[in-house]
Write a protein that holds these residues in place. Structure first.
Motif, PDB file in Angstrom:
ATOM      1  N   GLY A  42      16.095 -10.411   0.232  1.00 40.69           N
ATOM      2  CA  GLY A  42      15.107  -9.350   0.420  1.00 40.69           C
ATOM      3  C   GLY A  42      14.923  -8.507  -0.831  1.00 40.69           C
ATOM      4  O   GLY A  42      15.190  -7.300  -0.831  1.00 40.69           O
ATOM      5  N   VAL A  43      14.458  -9.139  -1.885  1.00 40.65           N
ATOM      6  CA  VAL A  43      14.350  -8.486  -3.197  1.00 40.65           C
ATOM      7  C   VAL A  43      13.421  -7.273  -3.147  1.00 40.65           C
ATOM      8  O   VAL A  43      13.753  -6.202  -3.661  1.00 40.65           O
ATOM      9  CB  VAL A  43      13.891  -9.500  -4.269  1.00 40.65           C
ATOM     10  CG1 VAL A  43      13.687  -8.825  -5.619  1.00 40.65           C
ATOM     11  CG2 VAL A  43      14.899 -10.636  -4.378  1.00 40.65           C
ATOM     12  N   ALA A  44      12.253  -7.412  -2.528  1.00 42.61           N
ATOM     13  CA  ALA A  44      11.301  -6.292  -2.456  1.00 42.61           C
ATOM     14  C   ALA A  44      11.889  -5.146  -1.632  1.00 42.61           C
ATOM     15  O   ALA A  44      11.766  -3.974  -1.999  1.00 42.61           O
ATOM     16  CB  ALA A  44       9.973  -6.748  -1.872  1.00 42.61           C
ATOM     17  N   ALA A  45      12.536  -5.479  -0.524  1.00 45.94           N
ATOM     18  CA  ALA A  45      13.152  -4.436   0.313  1.00 45.94           C
ATOM     19  C   ALA A  45      14.255  -3.721  -0.455  1.00 45.94           C
ATOM     20  O   ALA A  45      14.331  -2.486  -0.436  1.00 45.94           O
ATOM     21  CB  ALA A  45      13.712  -5.056   1.594  1.00 45.94           C
TER      22      ALA A  45
ATOM     23  N   LEU B 178      12.825  -1.273  -2.853  1.00 48.87           N
ATOM     24  CA  LEU B 178      12.373  -0.070  -2.152  1.00 48.87           C
ATOM     25  C   LEU B 178      13.553   0.856  -1.887  1.00 48.87           C
ATOM     26  O   LEU B 178      13.487   2.053  -2.152  1.00 48.87           O
ATOM     27  CB  LEU B 178      11.691  -0.448  -0.839  1.00 48.87           C
ATOM     28  CG  LEU B 178      11.346   0.708   0.108  1.00 48.87           C
ATOM     29  CD1 LEU B 178      10.252   1.589  -0.477  1.00 48.87           C
ATOM     30  CD2 LEU B 178      10.919   0.164   1.468  1.00 48.87           C
ATOM     31  N   TYR B 179      14.643   0.295  -1.369  1.00 41.04           N
ATOM     32  CA  TYR B 179      15.809   1.118  -1.048  1.00 41.04           C
ATOM     33  C   TYR B 179      16.409   1.745  -2.298  1.00 41.04           C
ATOM     34  O   TYR B 179      16.747   2.933  -2.307  1.00 41.04           O
ATOM     35  CB  TYR B 179      16.858   0.290  -0.307  1.00 41.04           C
ATOM     36  CG  TYR B 179      16.350  -0.333   0.969  1.00 41.04           C
ATOM     37  CD1 TYR B 179      15.502   0.359   1.837  1.00 41.04           C
ATOM     38  CD2 TYR B 179      16.690  -1.636   1.313  1.00 41.04           C
ATOM     39  CE1 TYR B 179      15.026  -0.225   2.999  1.00 41.04           C
ATOM     40  CE2 TYR B 179      16.222  -2.223   2.484  1.00 41.04           C
ATOM     41  CZ  TYR B 179      15.390  -1.505   3.319  1.00 41.04           C
ATOM     42  OH  TYR B 179      14.926  -2.084   4.465  1.00 41.04           O
TER      43      TYR B 179
ATOM     44  N   LYS C 101      22.455   2.967  -2.602  1.00 43.69           N
ATOM     45  CA  LYS C 101      23.388   2.257  -3.466  1.00 43.69           C
ATOM     46  C   LYS C 101      24.052   1.145  -2.663  1.00 43.69           C
ATOM     47  O   LYS C 101      24.316   1.298  -1.474  1.00 43.69           O
ATOM     48  CB  LYS C 101      24.487   3.196  -3.976  1.00 43.69           C
ATOM     49  CG  LYS C 101      23.989   4.450  -4.655  1.00 43.69           C
ATOM     50  CD  LYS C 101      23.536   4.175  -6.042  1.00 43.69           C
ATOM     51  CE  LYS C 101      23.191   5.484  -6.736  1.00 43.69           C
ATOM     52  NZ  LYS C 101      21.995   5.460  -7.478  1.00 43.69           N
ATOM     53  N   GLU C 102      24.350   0.027  -3.333  1.00 40.30           N
ATOM     54  CA  GLU C 102      25.075  -1.047  -2.668  1.00 40.30           C
ATOM     55  C   GLU C 102      26.487  -0.570  -2.359  1.00 40.30           C
ATOM     56  O   GLU C 102      27.174  -0.013  -3.219  1.00 40.30           O
ATOM     57  CB  GLU C 102      25.104  -2.298  -3.544  1.00 40.30           C
ATOM     58  CG  GLU C 102      25.726  -3.475  -2.845  1.00 40.30           C
ATOM     59  CD  GLU C 102      25.599  -4.789  -3.593  1.00 40.30           C
ATOM     60  OE1 GLU C 102      26.480  -5.649  -3.387  1.00 40.30           O
ATOM     61  OE2 GLU C 102      24.638  -4.962  -4.366  1.00 40.30           O
TER      62      GLU C 102
ATOM     63  N   GLN D 185       0.816  -1.220   0.000  1.00 41.40           N
ATOM     64  CA  GLN D 185       0.000   0.000   0.000  1.00 41.40           C
ATOM     65  C   GLN D 185       0.848   1.268   0.000  1.00 41.40           C
ATOM     66  O   GLN D 185       0.311   2.360   0.141  1.00 41.40           O
ATOM     67  CB  GLN D 185      -0.906   0.018   1.237  1.00 41.40           C
ATOM     68  CG  GLN D 185      -1.896  -1.117   1.294  1.00 41.40           C
ATOM     69  CD  GLN D 185      -2.764  -1.042   2.532  1.00 41.40           C
ATOM     70  OE1 GLN D 185      -3.216   0.025   2.935  1.00 41.40           O
ATOM     71  NE2 GLN D 185      -2.989  -2.176   3.163  1.00 41.40           N
ATOM     72  N   GLY D 186       2.161   1.117  -0.082  1.00 45.01           N
ATOM     73  CA  GLY D 186       3.043   2.277  -0.072  1.00 45.01           C
ATOM     74  C   GLY D 186       3.481   2.716   1.313  1.00 45.01           C
ATOM     75  O   GLY D 186       4.146   3.742   1.447  1.00 45.01           O
ATOM     76  N   LEU D 187       3.119   1.949   2.346  1.00 42.20           N
ATOM     77  CA  LEU D 187       3.476   2.353   3.706  1.00 42.20           C
ATOM     78  C   LEU D 187       4.981   2.254   3.952  1.00 42.20           C
ATOM     79  O   LEU D 187       5.556   3.078   4.665  1.00 42.20           O
ATOM     80  CB  LEU D 187       2.727   1.514   4.733  1.00 42.20           C
ATOM     81  CG  LEU D 187       1.217   1.661   4.754  1.00 42.20           C
ATOM     82  CD1 LEU D 187       0.604   0.784   5.830  1.00 42.20           C
ATOM     83  CD2 LEU D 187       0.812   3.107   4.947  1.00 42.20           C
ATOM     84  N   GLY D 188       5.638   1.254   3.364  1.00 41.78           N
ATOM     85  CA  GLY D 188       7.085   1.129   3.512  1.00 41.78           C
ATOM     86  C   GLY D 188       7.804   2.329   2.919  1.00 41.78           C
ATOM     87  O   GLY D 188       8.724   2.879   3.528  1.00 41.78           O
ATOM     88  N   HIS D 189       7.370   2.745   1.751  1.00 46.06           N
ATOM     89  CA  HIS D 189       7.954   3.918   1.107  1.00 46.06           C
ATOM     90  C   HIS D 189       7.707   5.173   1.940  1.00 46.06           C
ATOM     91  O   HIS D 189       8.618   5.979   2.160  1.00 46.06           O
ATOM     92  CB  HIS D 189       7.381   4.081  -0.300  1.00 46.06           C
ATOM     93  CG  HIS D 189       7.825   5.314  -0.995  1.00 46.06           C
ATOM     94  ND1 HIS D 189       9.119   5.520  -1.422  1.00 46.06           N
ATOM     95  CD2 HIS D 189       7.144   6.431  -1.324  1.00 46.06           C
ATOM     96  CE1 HIS D 189       9.201   6.711  -1.984  1.00 46.06           C
ATOM     97  NE2 HIS D 189       8.023   7.281  -1.936  1.00 46.06           N
TER      98      HIS D 189
END
Length: 153
Positions: free
Chosen positions: A113-116, A119-120, A126-127, A83-87
């Motif tokens: 943690g592909v989704a995380a 988001l980052y 950057k890695e 729902q965009g709450l993490g962003h």
């Protein structure tokens, strides 16, 4: 007059450890324990919650020493993911670190943690390195990916 069908989001500082631990246990394969979360309250930490209609849906823990800030954890209840709450929460963490004088915001994330990670990256991280075999998982271990965001004033 508030439309009763429109959810109301808010972001506030929090001190509700047991609820945080419960959300972490639902959202993470290997969550922080309640006792670990309890250590994240003090002058060098800020715990920030995202609420939907007054109910905690997720949280972030920010640790800051001088110009370096670290996102210790960010977590959204599974029923509220997508729902965009993490962003929204991450944007608040970034602003809080910047307002606190941080020059760089660091974090680490599981390789799985592909989704995380998406988001980052979306928010400019950057890695910056890896810790080989740092996290436990079902196969034994996986890498921690270190990420950083340079903050401008």
């Amino acid at each position: 007059m508030r439309n009763e069908l429109t959810p109301q989001f808010s972001i506030l500082d929090i001190t509700v450890c047991p609820v945080m631990a419960h959300i972490a246990s639902l959202a993470h394969s290997y969550p922080m324990s309640l006792s670990t979360i309890e250590t994240c309250f003090g002058p060098l930490y800020r715990s920030i919650g995202v609420y939907l209609d007054g109910e905690l849906q997720g949280f972030a823990i920010l640790h800051q020493i001088f110009e370096d800030a670290t996102l210790m954890d960010i977590c959204i209840h599974p029923k509220s993911q997508g729902q965009g709450l993490g962003h929204l929460l991450l944007q608040h963490v970034i602003a809080s670190a910047r307002d606190g004088g941080a020059e760089t915001l660091f974090l680490e994330v599981r390789e799985s943690g592909v989704a995380a990670r998406a988001l980052y990256i979306r928010d400019g991280f950057k890695e910056a390195g890896r810790r080989k075999g740092y996290y436990k998982n079902e196969e034994g271990s996986e890498d921690a990916i270190l990420m950083e965001l340079k903050l401008s004033r």
